[in-house]
Design an enzyme around this catalytic site. Structure first.
Site: not given
Ligand code: CMC
Length: 431
Positions: A308, A366
């Site tokens: 998140h 989720d």
């Molecule tokens: N699986 C594997 N690696 C992950 C994941 C994941 N679900 N989420 C983040 N990472 C890794 C990412 O690759 C990165 O690694 P590194 O630092 O080595 O490059 C690090 O963690 C930080 O990730 P980010 O993409 O920069 O984080 P963000 O804050 O931009 O994204 C997120 C947040 C929710 C979009 C992301 O965690 C994600 O894609 N999660 C899966 C989708 C999901 O479950 N979304 C629902 C969110 S909660 C409900 C809502 O908001 O509606």
């Protein structure tokens, strides 16, 4: 909360400007960078808005490091335990929990607005038979702007209130109609003697040919899920509603833009993506190879329902949903559901794996919601519309908070331009 003073210094000229610190009641201060361009001709740059506040708001507070979520100051866990979704909706809209009289009046107003215009109903016929319900929801809510012309003065508090009540009351009717369209079943009219969640279950699962009995355990679980999803401060869809609303557009159109933003798998579409992920993994035997792919940056595979932007400890909503998930599956005699077992295995492995620990990735709201929805018979493509039904409360509350603020301005970010510099058009023969 910090009382420190902040300034921005141009290291070449030594010129310094003060950045006033905007203090809230909880959480870090926000540095006011609004005059930076005017005074130093530089922009601030924060793609993804990791450190950027787009507004002040009195609705919801999140402390991501400590897993805290408050609606109008109340912890979401307490609200989920003691209140109904309609009480929480009143709280989010009005700032205070209702007394018995206020609740009765609000509840009655929501119940009276549940029907949609018959003309709007016919719009569903235009959709292809396999249209995604989120596509229908986006289109139909956008179309509401062509129907309700009596309350379009955004500056009139009574107009805003009627819009809010209509939107909250009609969104389950529209979501259920999208479901019925998808299955080719007749639409079911709302039954206003039913509470909010029961009415939605009725509109989705009842058919005119036979009676349908509401299961109170399921209705209660749905109500709790709706409370947990009702608002989440400046998330992508709410920010989209605010961005669209800041132009003074029709509020139904603004909410439609929020629904479109919610659909994506990084946001509300994650609940659907979790189920697809569990289906593609299949059995526990495949968990190790799946996890290897998740950790391989080149694979493009993510553990859906994990991570998140704000929660770097745990998502307090996930803890409650996990509990509800076990309760519902037990009630339905599905506690040995293989997908629940698979989800628990993924969670167990992820929580003990350095890849996830180092990046502070925990199950989010989720991860478990889809398992509950599936167990109660809601098809996978309806998971995100269920989220939209609940989040409508947050969208309309944020929209109303914004448009009632006399200092509201159009939201208009800037950019660092990386395209071609100024150049001359060459005649086509010499290009
Ligand atoms: N699986 C594997 N690696 C992950 C994941 C994941 N679900 N989420 C983040 N990472 C890794 C990412 O690759 C990165 O690694 P590194 O630092 O080595 O490059 C690090 O963690 C930080 O990730 P980010 O993409 O920069 O984080 P963000 O804050 O931009 O994204 C997120 C947040 C929710 C979009 C992301 O965690 C994600 O894609 N999660 C899966 C989708 C999901 O479950 N979304 C629902 C969110 S909660 C409900 C809502 O908001 O509606």
């Amino acid at each position: 909360m910090s009382d420190a003073n902040y300034s921005l210094v141009n290291n070449n000229t030594g010129e310094k400007i003060d950045l006033p610190a905007i203090k809230g009641t909880l959480g870090p201060v926000g540095l006011d960078v609004g005059k930076v361009y005017d005074k130093q001709e530089v922009f601030t740059y924060d793609p993804g808005f990791t450190s950027t506040c787009s507004t002040k708001s009195a609705i919801t507070y999140i402390d991501g490091d400590n897993g805290i979520l408050l609606y109008r100051g109340y912890p979401v866990s307490e609200l989920a335990e003691h209140c109904t979704f309609i009480e929480v909706a009143y709280l989010i809209l009005n700032g205070e929990l209702p007394n018995a009289e206020q609740l009765a009046k609000f509840d009655s107003s929501i119940r009276k607005h549940t029907m949609i215009n018959e003309g709007l109903k016919s719009f569903f016929n235009g959709f292809h038979y396999d249209a995604h319900p989120m596509a229908m929801l986006t289109g139909i809510v956008g179309s509401m702007s062509a129907f309700y012309h009596d309350t379009t003065n955004n500056k009139d508090p009574r107009h805003r209130e009627i819009f809010a009540h209509r939107m909250i009351a009609k969104i389950p009717t529209i979501a259920a109609a999208a479901y019925k369209k998808y299955y080719g079943q007749p639409f079911m009219y709302p039954q206003n003697h039913m509470d909010y969640s029961s009415n939605l279950l009725h509109m989705m699962f009842a058919v005119p040919a036979e009676p349908y009995k509401i299961d109170p355990v399921i209705a209660k679980a749905l109500d709790v899920l709706f409370i947990l999803h009702a608002d989440h401060e400046q998330n992508a869809s709410t920010s989209t509603v605010r961005m669209a609303g800041s132009t003074g557009t029709n509020p139904y159109a603004a909410v439609a833009s929020g629904i479109a933003a919610l659909w994506g798998p990084a946001h509300g579409g994650a609940n659907e993506a979790v189920l697809h992920m569990l289906e593609s993994i299949g059995t526990k035997d495949n968990v190790a190879s799946f996890m290897a792919k998740v950790k391989d940056k080149n694979s493009g595979v993510r553990l859906m329902g994990f991570g998140h932007r704000v929660y770097k400890n745990f998502d307090p909503r996930a803890t409650i949903i996990r509990e509800q998930c076990h309760k519902v599956l037990k009630h339905l005699g599905k506690e040995n559901d293989p997908q629940l077992e698979l989800a628990m295995e993924l969670e167990r492995i992820a929580l003990s794996d350095d890849y996830f620990k180092d990046r502070k990735l925990y199950p989010n709201v989720d991860f478990y919601s889809g398992i509950i929805y599936k167990a109660i018979g809601i098809p996978v493509n309806m998971f995100t519309p269920m989220f939209a039904v609940a989040r409508t409360v947050g969208w309309v509350a944020h929209w109303a908070e914004m448009v009632s603020d006399p200092t509201m301005r159009i939201a208009r970010p800037r950019q660092v331009y990386t395209g071609a510099p100024d150049r001359k058009v060459q005649p086509i023969a010499s290009r």
